[in-house]
Design a protein around this motif. Structure first.
Motif, PDB file in Angstrom:
ATOM      1  N   LEU A  67       2.530 -65.172 -33.389  1.00  0.00           N
ATOM      2  CA  LEU A  67       2.652 -66.112 -32.282  1.00  0.00           C
ATOM      3  C   LEU A  67       3.008 -65.362 -30.997  1.00  0.00           C
ATOM      4  CD1 LEU A  67       2.899 -69.351 -31.872  1.00  0.00           C
ATOM      5  CD2 LEU A  67       5.335 -68.867 -31.852  1.00  0.00           C
ATOM      6  N   TRP A  68       3.999 -64.509 -31.082  1.00  0.00           N
ATOM      7  CA  TRP A  68       4.423 -63.728 -29.914  1.00  0.00           C
ATOM      8  C   TRP A  68       3.343 -62.736 -29.494  1.00  0.00           C
ATOM      9  CZ3 TRP A  68       5.461 -58.429 -29.550  1.00  0.00           C
ATOM     10  CH2 TRP A  68       5.975 -58.030 -28.318  1.00  0.00           C
ATOM     11  N   MET A  69       2.808 -61.980 -30.461  1.00  0.00           N
ATOM     12  CA  MET A  69       1.811 -60.953 -30.135  1.00  0.00           C
ATOM     13  C   MET A  69       0.527 -61.553 -29.588  1.00  0.00           C
ATOM     14  SD  MET A  69       2.255 -57.896 -32.989  1.00  0.00           S
ATOM     15  CE  MET A  69       0.708 -58.253 -33.651  1.00  0.00           C
ATOM     16  N   GLY A  70       0.097 -62.678 -30.107  1.00  0.00           N
ATOM     17  CA  GLY A  70      -1.121 -63.314 -29.617  1.00  0.00           C
ATOM     18  C   GLY A  70      -1.025 -63.681 -28.149  1.00  0.00           C
ATOM     19  N   GLY A  71       0.118 -64.224 -27.746  1.00  0.00           N
ATOM     20  CA  GLY A  71       0.322 -64.567 -26.346  1.00  0.00           C
ATOM     21  C   GLY A  71       0.368 -63.349 -25.456  1.00  0.00           C
ATOM     22  N   GLU A  72       1.034 -62.290 -25.915  1.00  0.00           N
ATOM     23  CA  GLU A  72       1.135 -61.061 -25.131  1.00  0.00           C
ATOM     24  C   GLU A  72      -0.223 -60.385 -24.970  1.00  0.00           C
ATOM     25  OE1 GLU A  72       3.945 -59.938 -23.507  1.00  0.00           O
ATOM     26  OE2 GLU A  72       4.648 -61.912 -24.122  1.00  0.00           O
ATOM     27  N   VAL A  73      -1.002 -60.342 -26.039  1.00  0.00           N
ATOM     28  CA  VAL A  73      -2.331 -59.735 -25.977  1.00  0.00           C
ATOM     29  C   VAL A  73      -3.233 -60.516 -25.031  1.00  0.00           C
ATOM     30  CG1 VAL A  73      -4.431 -59.296 -27.322  1.00  0.00           C
ATOM     31  CG2 VAL A  73      -2.208 -58.606 -28.224  1.00  0.00           C
ATOM     32  N   GLN A  74      -3.186 -61.828 -25.109  1.00  0.00           N
ATOM     33  CA  GLN A  74      -4.012 -62.651 -24.227  1.00  0.00           C
ATOM     34  C   GLN A  74      -3.652 -62.405 -22.763  1.00  0.00           C
ATOM     35  OE1 GLN A  74      -3.536 -66.886 -24.634  1.00  0.00           O
ATOM     36  NE2 GLN A  74      -5.327 -67.331 -23.401  1.00  0.00           N
ATOM     37  N   GLU A  75      -2.363 -62.347 -22.456  1.00  0.00           N
ATOM     38  CA  GLU A  75      -1.950 -62.134 -21.069  1.00  0.00           C
ATOM     39  C   GLU A  75      -2.282 -60.725 -20.582  1.00  0.00           C
ATOM     40  OE1 GLU A  75       1.873 -62.666 -18.119  1.00  0.00           O
ATOM     41  OE2 GLU A  75       2.039 -63.263 -20.205  1.00  0.00           O
ATOM     42  N   SER A  76      -2.048 -59.707 -21.416  1.00  0.00           N
ATOM     43  CA  SER A  76      -2.321 -58.328 -20.992  1.00  0.00           C
ATOM     44  C   SER A  76      -3.818 -58.068 -20.835  1.00  0.00           C
ATOM     45  CB  SER A  76      -1.716 -57.328 -21.975  1.00  0.00           C
ATOM     46  OG  SER A  76      -2.356 -57.407 -23.225  1.00  0.00           O
ATOM     47  N   ALA A  77      -4.652 -58.832 -21.525  1.00  0.00           N
ATOM     48  CA  ALA A  77      -6.097 -58.692 -21.387  1.00  0.00           C
ATOM     49  C   ALA A  77      -6.625 -59.454 -20.172  1.00  0.00           C
ATOM     50  CB  ALA A  77      -6.803 -59.178 -22.653  1.00  0.00           C
ATOM     51  N   GLY A  78      -5.735 -60.162 -19.484  1.00  0.00           N
ATOM     52  CA  GLY A  78      -6.152 -60.916 -18.312  1.00  0.00           C
ATOM     53  C   GLY A  78      -6.873 -62.212 -18.655  1.00  0.00           C
ATOM     54  N   LEU A  79      -6.665 -62.718 -19.852  1.00  0.00           N
ATOM     55  CA  LEU A  79      -7.364 -63.916 -20.307  1.00  0.00           C
ATOM     56  C   LEU A  79      -6.473 -65.154 -20.346  1.00  0.00           C
ATOM     57  CD1 LEU A  79      -9.367 -62.280 -23.234  1.00  0.00           C
ATOM     58  CD2 LEU A  79     -10.183 -62.829 -20.936  1.00  0.00           C
ATOM     59  N   ALA A  80      -5.271 -65.037 -19.794  1.00  0.00           N
ATOM     60  CA  ALA A  80      -4.367 -66.184 -19.793  1.00  0.00           C
ATOM     61  C   ALA A  80      -4.947 -67.297 -18.929  1.00  0.00           C
ATOM     62  CB  ALA A  80      -2.991 -65.778 -19.276  1.00  0.00           C
ATOM     63  N   GLY A  81      -4.776 -68.508 -19.366  1.00  0.00           N
ATOM     64  CA  GLY A  81      -5.273 -69.654 -18.611  1.00  0.00           C
ATOM     65  C   GLY A  81      -4.331 -70.024 -17.478  1.00  0.00           C
ATOM     66  N   ASP A  82      -4.612 -71.140 -16.841  1.00  0.00           N
ATOM     67  CA  ASP A  82      -3.795 -71.604 -15.734  1.00  0.00           C
ATOM     68  C   ASP A  82      -2.882 -72.734 -16.176  1.00  0.00           C
ATOM     69  OD1 ASP A  82      -4.921 -69.864 -13.865  1.00  0.00           O
ATOM     70  OD2 ASP A  82      -6.574 -71.218 -13.471  1.00  0.00           O
ATOM     71  N   ALA A  83      -1.612 -72.586 -15.890  1.00  0.00           N
ATOM     72  CA  ALA A  83      -0.633 -73.648 -16.063  1.00  0.00           C
ATOM     73  C   ALA A  83       0.222 -73.640 -14.804  1.00  0.00           C
ATOM     74  CB  ALA A  83       0.223 -73.412 -17.306  1.00  0.00           C
ATOM     75  N   TYR A  84       0.756 -74.783 -14.460  1.00  0.00           N
ATOM     76  CA  TYR A  84       1.502 -74.900 -13.220  1.00  0.00           C
ATOM     77  C   TYR A  84       2.843 -75.555 -13.461  1.00  0.00           C
ATOM     78  CZ  TYR A  84      -2.904 -73.645 -11.178  1.00  0.00           C
ATOM     79  OH  TYR A  84      -4.056 -72.960 -10.878  1.00  0.00           O
ATOM     80  N   GLU A  85       3.869 -75.009 -12.808  1.00  0.00           N
ATOM     81  CA  GLU A  85       5.183 -75.616 -12.845  1.00  0.00           C
ATOM     82  C   GLU A  85       5.199 -76.694 -11.768  1.00  0.00           C
ATOM     83  OE1 GLU A  85       9.878 -74.386 -12.657  1.00  0.00           O
ATOM     84  OE2 GLU A  85       8.355 -72.870 -12.306  1.00  0.00           O
TER      85      GLU A  85
END
Length: 120
Positions: A67-85
């Motif tokens: 769970l943790w690694m999947g999120g980190e890999v997605q973000e480091s690959a520049g593939l993170a989606g958009d979410a807004y606070e």
């Protein structure tokens, strides 16, 4: 079969709280990376591998690590989606995914279900 049921229940409990509250108005405070798909893929893969290698304890440990690694890999690959606070009118701050539209800090928005729309 019990492992699959436990995995599905864990997934529902982890991601079930991501649904936004009732419709309300607010404004965008800033952008945050959305790693939901990477976390889901990593957590599920880790859960399956850990369950095969170490039973229930392995499934839980590897599922959390995945769970943790999947999120980190997605973000480091520049593939993170958009979410807004978003700060709602009552002062509550929520994070809302917005995969189809980009918003700027300060934009007036309305929360409809679990998506943002322009406030009218």
């Amino acid at each position: 079969m019990k492992i699959v049921k436990a995995g599905l229940l864990s997934t529902l409990l982890l991601y079930g709280s991501m649904v936004a509250a009732a419709d309300s108005n607010g404004h965008v405070k800033g952008r945050v990376p959305d790693q939901t798909s990477g976390r889901m893929l990593g957590g599920w893969s880790g859960f399956l591998v850990g369950g095969a290698a170490g039973g229930i304890a392995g499934a839980i440990a590897m599922g959390l690590a995945g769970l943790w690694m999947g999120g980190e890999v997605q973000e480091s690959a520049g593939l993170a989606g958009d979410a807004y606070e978003v700060e709602l009118a009552d002062g509550e701050q929520v994070v809302i995914r917005s995969p189809n539209r980009q918003w700027q800090t300060g934009d007036a928005v309305a929360v409809k279900g679990n998506r943002l729309v322009a406030q009218q």
